[in-house]
Design a protein around this motif. Sequence first.
Motif, PDB file in Angstrom:
ATOM      1  N   GLN A 293      -8.603   6.556 -25.735  1.00  0.00           N
ATOM      2  CA  GLN A 293      -7.291   6.581 -25.111  1.00  0.00           C
ATOM      3  C   GLN A 293      -7.417   5.864 -23.766  1.00  0.00           C
ATOM      4  OE1 GLN A 293      -5.909  10.432 -23.440  1.00  0.00           O
ATOM      5  NE2 GLN A 293      -7.729  11.316 -24.413  1.00  0.00           N
TER       6      GLN A 293
ATOM      7  N   VAL B 179      -6.895   5.273 -20.064  1.00  0.00           N
ATOM      8  CA  VAL B 179      -6.550   6.076 -18.894  1.00  0.00           C
ATOM      9  C   VAL B 179      -6.514   5.238 -17.617  1.00  0.00           C
ATOM     10  CG1 VAL B 179      -7.303   8.286 -19.865  1.00  0.00           C
ATOM     11  CG2 VAL B 179      -8.942   6.881 -18.630  1.00  0.00           C
TER      12      VAL B 179
ATOM     13  N   CYS C  42     -10.699   2.515 -21.321  1.00  0.00           N
ATOM     14  CA  CYS C  42     -10.802   3.660 -22.240  1.00  0.00           C
ATOM     15  C   CYS C  42     -11.559   4.799 -21.571  1.00  0.00           C
ATOM     16  CB  CYS C  42     -11.534   3.264 -23.520  1.00  0.00           C
ATOM     17  SG  CYS C  42     -10.621   2.138 -24.564  1.00  0.00           S
ATOM     18  N   LEU C  43     -11.187   5.993 -21.927  1.00  0.00           N
ATOM     19  CA  LEU C  43     -11.834   7.199 -21.424  1.00  0.00           C
ATOM     20  C   LEU C  43     -13.347   7.116 -21.581  1.00  0.00           C
ATOM     21  CD1 LEU C  43     -11.317  10.215 -20.527  1.00  0.00           C
ATOM     22  CD2 LEU C  43     -11.409  10.726 -22.952  1.00  0.00           C
ATOM     23  N   GLU C  44     -13.799   6.726 -22.738  1.00  0.00           N
ATOM     24  CA  GLU C  44     -15.235   6.653 -23.009  1.00  0.00           C
ATOM     25  C   GLU C  44     -15.931   5.666 -22.083  1.00  0.00           C
ATOM     26  OE1 GLU C  44     -17.717   4.850 -26.660  1.00  0.00           O
ATOM     27  OE2 GLU C  44     -16.494   6.605 -27.182  1.00  0.00           O
TER      28      GLU C  44
ATOM     29  N   CYS D 163     -15.941   7.067 -18.433  1.00  0.00           N
ATOM     30  CA  CYS D 163     -16.811   8.237 -18.314  1.00  0.00           C
ATOM     31  C   CYS D 163     -18.285   7.822 -18.356  1.00  0.00           C
ATOM     32  CB  CYS D 163     -16.480   9.229 -19.422  1.00  0.00           C
ATOM     33  SG  CYS D 163     -17.308  10.818 -19.273  1.00  0.00           S
TER      34      CYS D 163
ATOM     35  N   VAL E 262     -12.813  12.130 -15.137  1.00  0.00           N
ATOM     36  CA  VAL E 262     -12.252  11.230 -16.151  1.00  0.00           C
ATOM     37  C   VAL E 262     -12.097  11.980 -17.476  1.00  0.00           C
ATOM     38  CG1 VAL E 262     -12.712   9.166 -17.529  1.00  0.00           C
ATOM     39  CG2 VAL E 262     -13.107   9.126 -15.058  1.00  0.00           C
ATOM     40  N   LEU E 263     -13.127  12.705 -17.877  1.00  0.00           N
ATOM     41  CA  LEU E 263     -13.061  13.485 -19.111  1.00  0.00           C
ATOM     42  C   LEU E 263     -11.943  14.523 -19.030  1.00  0.00           C
ATOM     43  CD1 LEU E 263     -14.284  14.015 -21.892  1.00  0.00           C
ATOM     44  CD2 LEU E 263     -15.930  15.534 -20.791  1.00  0.00           C
TER      45      LEU E 263
ATOM     46  N   THR F 229      -9.178  14.259 -17.343  1.00  0.00           N
ATOM     47  CA  THR F 229      -7.897  13.567 -17.484  1.00  0.00           C
ATOM     48  C   THR F 229      -7.562  13.370 -18.959  1.00  0.00           C
ATOM     49  OG1 THR F 229      -8.175  12.443 -15.364  1.00  0.00           O
ATOM     50  CG2 THR F 229      -6.653  11.433 -16.931  1.00  0.00           C
ATOM     51  N   GLY F 230      -8.545  12.957 -19.730  1.00  0.00           N
ATOM     52  CA  GLY F 230      -8.320  12.803 -21.166  1.00  0.00           C
ATOM     53  C   GLY F 230      -8.026  14.131 -21.848  1.00  0.00           C
TER      54      GLY F 230
END
Length: 131
Positions: free
Chosen positions: A15, A17, A31-33, A36, A51-52, A54-55
């Motif tokens: 997703q 962010v 992307c979140l990944e 992070c 960050v994690l 937020t997702g």
Amino acid sequence: MHRGARPGAGEFGHQTVQLDGAPCGCGGRGCLEALCLAAVARGDTEEAARVLGTGAANLVALLGLDRVLLGGRVVASAPGPFVRGVAAVLAERARRTGGAPVPVAAADASPQPVAEGAAHLVLAPLFGRLG
């Protein structure tokens, strides 16, 4: 877990962010990944947890989740900072929206996490919520 017509269905880590964020291996940006893991690579666990979080907050709002379990190798290497960081983001979101904070915990280390998750998906409709 969600299965869709395309291979990326249900990919939580992809997703977006940050619209102008770093490129991700999936071809997207921010992307979140990617964000992070970049924070983890810099040694900034606090930022990675934010960050994690937020997702996770996006998913809590979208799906009405009542609990967040964190897992995976990165989280397992330092569960405390991730649980605290994600919980802080969820608590702040709850304060802004007037809701109750969603509890956050590290998932128990299972020797077969994929098989266990698959079993939960199959059995939950038959027996109700598991765990």
